[in-house]
Design an enzyme around this catalytic site. Structure first.
Site, PDB file in Angstrom:
ATOM      1  N   ASN A 112       0.935  -1.150  -0.029  1.00 56.96           N
ATOM      2  CA  ASN A 112       0.241   0.012  -0.115  1.00 56.96           C
ATOM      3  C   ASN A 112       0.853   1.182  -0.043  1.00 56.96           C
ATOM      4  OD1 ASN A 112      -1.697   2.114   0.741  1.00 56.96           O
ATOM      5  ND2 ASN A 112      -3.011   0.956   1.790  1.00 56.96           N
ATOM      6  N   LEU A 153      -0.991   4.647 -11.423  1.00 61.14           N
ATOM      7  CA  LEU A 153      -2.350   4.590 -11.805  1.00 61.14           C
ATOM      8  C   LEU A 153      -3.190   4.291 -10.462  1.00 61.14           C
ATOM      9  CD1 LEU A 153      -1.502   1.777 -14.039  1.00 61.14           C
ATOM     10  CD2 LEU A 153      -2.909   3.589 -14.877  1.00 61.14           C
ATOM     11  N   TYR A 188     -16.862   9.650  -4.465  1.00 58.00           N
ATOM     12  CA  TYR A 188     -16.451  11.282  -3.999  1.00 58.00           C
ATOM     13  C   TYR A 188     -17.107  12.047  -3.156  1.00 58.00           C
ATOM     14  CZ  TYR A 188     -14.248  10.182  -8.834  1.00 58.00           C
ATOM     15  OH  TYR A 188     -13.709   9.256  -9.657  1.00 58.00           O
ATOM     16  N   THR A 195      -7.314  12.564 -14.758  1.00 57.81           N
ATOM     17  CA  THR A 195      -8.572  12.390 -15.166  1.00 57.81           C
ATOM     18  C   THR A 195      -9.225  13.519 -16.271  1.00 57.81           C
ATOM     19  OG1 THR A 195     -10.929  11.762 -14.778  1.00 57.81           O
ATOM     20  CG2 THR A 195      -9.542  13.524 -13.084  1.00 57.81           C
ATOM     21  N   GLU A 215     -12.062  14.492 -15.745  1.00 61.60           N
ATOM     22  CA  GLU A 215     -13.011  15.266 -14.755  1.00 61.60           C
ATOM     23  C   GLU A 215     -12.105  16.440 -14.340  1.00 61.60           C
ATOM     24  OE1 GLU A 215     -15.260  12.425 -12.643  1.00 61.60           O
ATOM     25  OE2 GLU A 215     -15.681  13.861 -10.945  1.00 61.60           O
ATOM     26  N   TYR A 227     -12.744  14.759  -6.130  1.00 59.16           N
ATOM     27  CA  TYR A 227     -11.685  13.984  -6.885  1.00 59.16           C
ATOM     28  C   TYR A 227     -11.057  14.777  -7.810  1.00 59.16           C
ATOM     29  CZ  TYR A 227     -10.830  10.537 -10.674  1.00 59.16           C
ATOM     30  OH  TYR A 227     -10.385   9.941 -11.525  1.00 59.16           O
ATOM     31  N   TRP A 230     -12.437   5.274 -20.300  1.00 53.77           N
ATOM     32  CA  TRP A 230     -12.017   4.089 -21.026  1.00 53.77           C
ATOM     33  C   TRP A 230     -12.763   3.204 -20.569  1.00 53.77           C
ATOM     34  CZ3 TRP A 230      -5.969   4.526 -20.255  1.00 53.77           C
ATOM     35  CH2 TRP A 230      -5.450   5.355 -20.893  1.00 53.77           C
ATOM     36  N   VAL A 259     -29.667   7.980 -14.000  1.00 57.32           N
ATOM     37  CA  VAL A 259     -29.441   9.131 -13.020  1.00 57.32           C
ATOM     38  C   VAL A 259     -29.823  10.240 -13.624  1.00 57.32           C
ATOM     39  CG1 VAL A 259     -27.823  10.224 -11.314  1.00 57.32           C
ATOM     40  CG2 VAL A 259     -27.682   7.818 -11.693  1.00 57.32           C
ATOM     41  N   TYR A 317     -26.844   8.235  -5.439  1.00 58.12           N
ATOM     42  CA  TYR A 317     -25.545   8.583  -5.064  1.00 58.12           C
ATOM     43  C   TYR A 317     -25.237   9.239  -3.573  1.00 58.12           C
ATOM     44  CZ  TYR A 317     -23.517   7.875  -9.638  1.00 58.12           C
ATOM     45  OH  TYR A 317     -23.008   7.305 -10.754  1.00 58.12           O
TER      46      TYR A 317
HETATM   47  P1  NAD Z   1      -8.981   0.864 -10.707  1.00 53.71           P
HETATM   48  O1  NAD Z   1      -9.490   1.422  -9.484  1.00 53.71           O
HETATM   49  O2  NAD Z   1      -9.197  -0.337 -11.449  1.00 53.71           O
HETATM   50  O3  NAD Z   1      -7.362   0.861 -10.692  1.00 53.71           O
HETATM   51  C1  NAD Z   1      -6.641   1.416  -9.549  1.00 53.71           C
HETATM   52  C2  NAD Z   1      -5.925   0.254  -8.821  1.00 53.71           C
HETATM   53  O4  NAD Z   1      -4.984   1.065  -7.955  1.00 53.71           O
HETATM   54  C3  NAD Z   1      -6.402  -0.771  -8.163  1.00 53.71           C
HETATM   55  O5  NAD Z   1      -6.031  -1.824  -8.574  1.00 53.71           O
HETATM   56  C4  NAD Z   1      -6.185  -0.216  -6.542  1.00 53.71           C
HETATM   57  O6  NAD Z   1      -6.220  -1.385  -6.000  1.00 53.71           O
HETATM   58  C5  NAD Z   1      -4.725   0.501  -6.671  1.00 53.71           C
HETATM   59  N1  NAD Z   1      -4.430   1.461  -5.473  1.00 53.71           N
HETATM   60  C6  NAD Z   1      -5.231   2.246  -4.948  1.00 53.71           C
HETATM   61  N2  NAD Z   1      -4.458   2.784  -3.743  1.00 53.71           N
HETATM   62  C7  NAD Z   1      -3.743   2.220  -3.828  1.00 53.71           C
HETATM   63  C8  NAD Z   1      -2.686   2.505  -2.737  1.00 53.71           C
HETATM   64  N3  NAD Z   1      -2.695   3.056  -1.579  1.00 53.71           N
HETATM   65  N4  NAD Z   1      -1.593   1.400  -2.733  1.00 53.71           N
HETATM   66  C9  NAD Z   1      -1.446   0.471  -3.775  1.00 53.71           C
HETATM   67  N5  NAD Z   1      -2.432   0.394  -4.829  1.00 53.71           N
HETATM   68  C10 NAD Z   1      -3.406   1.217  -4.594  1.00 53.71           C
HETATM   69  O7  NAD Z   1      -8.904   2.231 -11.731  1.00 53.71           O
HETATM   70  P2  NAD Z   1      -8.668   2.291 -13.080  1.00 53.71           P
HETATM   71  O8  NAD Z   1      -9.860   2.404 -14.138  1.00 53.71           O
HETATM   72  O9  NAD Z   1      -7.592   1.181 -13.480  1.00 53.71           O
HETATM   73  O10 NAD Z   1      -7.872   3.835 -13.219  1.00 53.71           O
HETATM   74  C11 NAD Z   1      -6.514   4.138 -13.202  1.00 53.71           C
HETATM   75  C12 NAD Z   1      -6.098   5.554 -13.121  1.00 53.71           C
HETATM   76  O11 NAD Z   1      -6.632   6.105 -14.156  1.00 53.71           O
HETATM   77  C13 NAD Z   1      -6.552   6.247 -11.864  1.00 53.71           C
HETATM   78  O12 NAD Z   1      -5.868   7.301 -11.510  1.00 53.71           O
HETATM   79  C14 NAD Z   1      -7.803   6.946 -12.477  1.00 53.71           C
HETATM   80  O13 NAD Z   1      -8.219   8.138 -11.614  1.00 53.71           O
HETATM   81  C15 NAD Z   1      -7.669   7.380 -13.656  1.00 53.71           C
HETATM   82  N6  NAD Z   1      -8.638   7.358 -14.806  1.00 53.71           N
HETATM   83  C16 NAD Z   1      -9.407   6.378 -15.160  1.00 53.71           C
HETATM   84  C17 NAD Z   1     -10.669   6.457 -15.927  1.00 53.71           C
HETATM   85  C18 NAD Z   1     -11.215   5.402 -16.611  1.00 53.71           C
HETATM   86  O14 NAD Z   1     -11.663   5.598 -17.512  1.00 53.71           O
HETATM   87  N7  NAD Z   1     -10.907   3.853 -16.389  1.00 53.71           N
HETATM   88  C19 NAD Z   1     -11.037   7.687 -16.234  1.00 53.71           C
HETATM   89  C20 NAD Z   1     -10.385   8.919 -15.683  1.00 53.71           C
HETATM   90  C21 NAD Z   1      -9.322   8.673 -14.811  1.00 53.71           C
HETATM   91  N1  UDP Z   2     -25.075   6.685 -14.286  1.00 55.78           N
HETATM   92  C1  UDP Z   2     -26.203   6.254 -14.335  1.00 55.78           C
HETATM   93  N2  UDP Z   2     -26.466   4.885 -14.011  1.00 55.78           N
HETATM   94  C2  UDP Z   2     -25.539   4.195 -13.146  1.00 55.78           C
HETATM   95  C3  UDP Z   2     -24.504   4.658 -13.194  1.00 55.78           C
HETATM   96  C4  UDP Z   2     -24.098   5.816 -13.558  1.00 55.78           C
HETATM   97  O1  UDP Z   2     -27.083   7.012 -14.842  1.00 55.78           O
HETATM   98  O2  UDP Z   2     -26.232   3.306 -12.960  1.00 55.78           O
HETATM   99  C5  UDP Z   2     -24.523   8.035 -14.916  1.00 55.78           C
HETATM  100  C6  UDP Z   2     -23.806   8.929 -13.775  1.00 55.78           C
HETATM  101  O3  UDP Z   2     -24.604   9.749 -13.058  1.00 55.78           O
HETATM  102  C7  UDP Z   2     -22.949   9.705 -14.918  1.00 55.78           C
HETATM  103  C8  UDP Z   2     -22.717   8.751 -16.125  1.00 55.78           C
HETATM  104  O4  UDP Z   2     -23.357   7.464 -15.698  1.00 55.78           O
HETATM  105  O5  UDP Z   2     -23.611  10.685 -15.456  1.00 55.78           O
HETATM  106  C9  UDP Z   2     -21.103   8.153 -15.950  1.00 55.78           C
HETATM  107  O6  UDP Z   2     -20.969   7.509 -14.764  1.00 55.78           O
HETATM  108  P1  UDP Z   2     -19.324   6.856 -14.302  1.00 55.78           P
HETATM  109  O7  UDP Z   2     -19.777   6.330 -12.919  1.00 55.78           O
HETATM  110  O8  UDP Z   2     -19.046   6.061 -15.351  1.00 55.78           O
HETATM  111  O9  UDP Z   2     -18.606   8.135 -14.190  1.00 55.78           O
HETATM  112  P2  UDP Z   2     -18.050   9.461 -14.615  1.00 55.78           P
HETATM  113  O10 UDP Z   2     -18.147   9.480 -16.212  1.00 55.78           O
HETATM  114  O11 UDP Z   2     -19.456  10.420 -14.212  1.00 55.78           O
HETATM  115  O12 UDP Z   2     -16.789   9.891 -14.115  1.00 55.78           O
END
Ligand code: NAD
Ligand code: UDP
Length: 427
Positions: free
Chosen positions: A76, A96, A105, A139, A141, A223, A253, A291, A369
């Protein structure tokens, strides 16, 4: 026959490197590990508290070509002194690790801020002090809401997507008392997706768009705000201390292994991101929950396309260092309602099961939420910088990526759900 030497975008041979990947056991990390093992000679020191999603890479037969190239370190990063040593042993660190599910959040804002800012600080510091390159995951976001969302609803620069109702018809409906017309108005409002006439109102550009968050009591933005501050810190380390960095802003993604299915490989009461929420509903033959009417818009990119972009960043440091990259698919824009409709259709095709008669149900964000939720209205990535620096473009359409992802979800979970739902309830 020896495989031809791999070269970067400028024709130079690619030297094998060691990568410290923090969060390697998550959704994105697992796909990145797979790609690095299957297609490159690089080594990965995989850091995470979980390893289930990369078990197939860690526990395969010794004959697999990558067995000595990936090593898992269960730690961790909040409180483990081994972290600096792993970063020192590596040429590149990819961070990541994060809490990144919107349901957390506003309900766990402290954990969210600590995870996305405080826990990332030592990673940035160790990279900077030891002259190691960093790819940090932020992100989309961080952009928050679009400028256009603040235009008055009747502003001439705002228009509605749905050509069914012209302005006159709309004004008639707006003043109507009849039940049928009121219903039509509700339907219209529900589907009336804002489109803005000027792209400056909605296209999100890394070097030009502002970051617009809601008030502090809307804890949804904890966040985005933490991610923005860590981006600023990484950038400042680059400017003041010469840190070689790349910042990635993923735009939704999605693909196999994203999050969890509640009650199967995650907590029953857990709320994952939308792909897993809707997959869970489809697997359980429940209506998909929209939502606040499902009006928000998102662009979805297939995880396998996005991973190609990350590999280009890893192997082309001269082109990637010092940049912030949007990584998304601007061609795959839908409202959440349209996503639900498409997923329902695709799931019916891949499972052979007919869709529900009433496939969706509306739910308020407060109910779904809790207090303090807010939403990004629209997220379209500008692709100029990633195109210019890395020549990357996404390839997969939304339909195709949903078809392969929902095939995976059905194959992986349908049987387990059947077993859970057929068990009699304990009295
Ligand atoms: P995920 O939750 O699947 O992966 C994150 C991983 O980090 C998890 O396996 C978790 O166990 C590990 N982790 C968290 N805190 C930890 C700690 N203190 N020590 C060790 N490990 C730890 O999320 P993801 O979708 O793979 O996203 C990866 C990154 O990309 C994140 O930073 C997220 O904010 C960013 N991101 C992803 C998306 C997306 O579309 N998936 C969108 C925006 C941003
Ligand atoms: N959302 C929804 N129903 C669900 C889960 C999510 O309508 O069961 C909506 C949420 O309010 C947001 C969008 O889907 O507008 C995408 O949500 P997500 O959790 O994937 O993450 P975000 O893109 O907001 O980071």
């Amino acid at each position: 026959m020896a495989s031809p030497a791999r070269v970067d975008l400028d024709g130079n041979p690619i030297r094998p490197i060691t990568i410290c990947m923090i969060g390697a056991g998550g959704f994105i990390g697992s796909h990145l590990c797979e790609k690095l093992m299957a297609e490159t000679p690089h080594k990965v020191l995989a850091v995470d508290v979980y390893s289930d999603k990369i078990k197939h890479l860690l526990e395969g037969p010794a004959s697999l070509p990558w067995t000595d190239r990936i090593h898992f370190h269960r730690l961790n990063i909040k409180n483990d002194s081994r972290l600096e040593g792993l970063i020192k042993m590596s040429d590149l660190t990819i961070n990541l690790a994060a809490i990144c599910t919107p349901a957390d959040y506003n309900t766990r804002p402290l954990d969210t801020i600590y995870s996305n800012f405080i826990d990332a600080l030592p990673v940035v510091k160790y990279c900077s002090e030891n002259n190691k390159r960093l790819i940090h995951f932020s992100t989309c976001e961080v952009y928050g809401k679009t400028i256009g969302s603040f235009l008055p609803t009747d502003h001439p620069m705002r228009q509605y997507d749905r050509g069914l109702l012209d302005a006159d018809a709309c004004s008639v409906l707006c003043h109507s008392d009849s039940e049928m017309e009121t219903k039509m108005l509700i339907d219209f409002k529900r589907e009336a997706v804002s489109q803005y006439k000027d792209p400056a109102y909605f296209i999100l550009k890394e070097d030009a768009s502002p970051c617009i968050f809601g008030p502090i009591e809307k804890q949804r933005w904890s966040y985005a705000c933490a991610k923005q501050l860590i981006e600023r810190l990484v950038y400042a380390e680059g400017a003041e201390n010469g840190l070689e960095f790349t910042i990635v802003r993923p735009f939704n993604w999605i693909g196999p292994r994203m999050d969890f299915i509640p009650g199967i490989d995650g907590p029953s009461e857990g709320v994952p991101r939308v792909l897993a929420c809707f997959s869970n509903n489809l697997l359980r033959h429940e209506p998909l929950k929209l939502v606040d009417g499902g009006q928000s818009q998102r662009t979805f990119v297939y995880i396998k396309d996005a991973i190609e972009a990350v590999l280009l960043m890893i192997e082309n440091p001269a082109r990637a260092n010092g940049h912030i990259f949007n990584v998304g698919n601007p061609n795959n824009e839908v409202t959440v309602r349209q996503l639900a409709e498409m997923m329902t259709e695709v799931y019916s095709k891949v499972s052979g099961e007919p869709p529900l008669e009433v496939p969706t149900v509306d739910v308020s964000s407060k109910e779904f939420y809790g207090e303090g939720y807010d939403d990004s209205d629209k997220r379209i990535p500008d692709m100029t910088i990633i195109n210019r620096q890395l020549g990357w473009n996404p390839k997969t359409s939304l339909w195709d990526l949903l078809e392969s992802t929902l095939t995976y979800q059905h194959r992986t979970y349908a049987e387990a759900i059947k077993q859970v739902t057929s068990k009699p309830l304990a009295s």
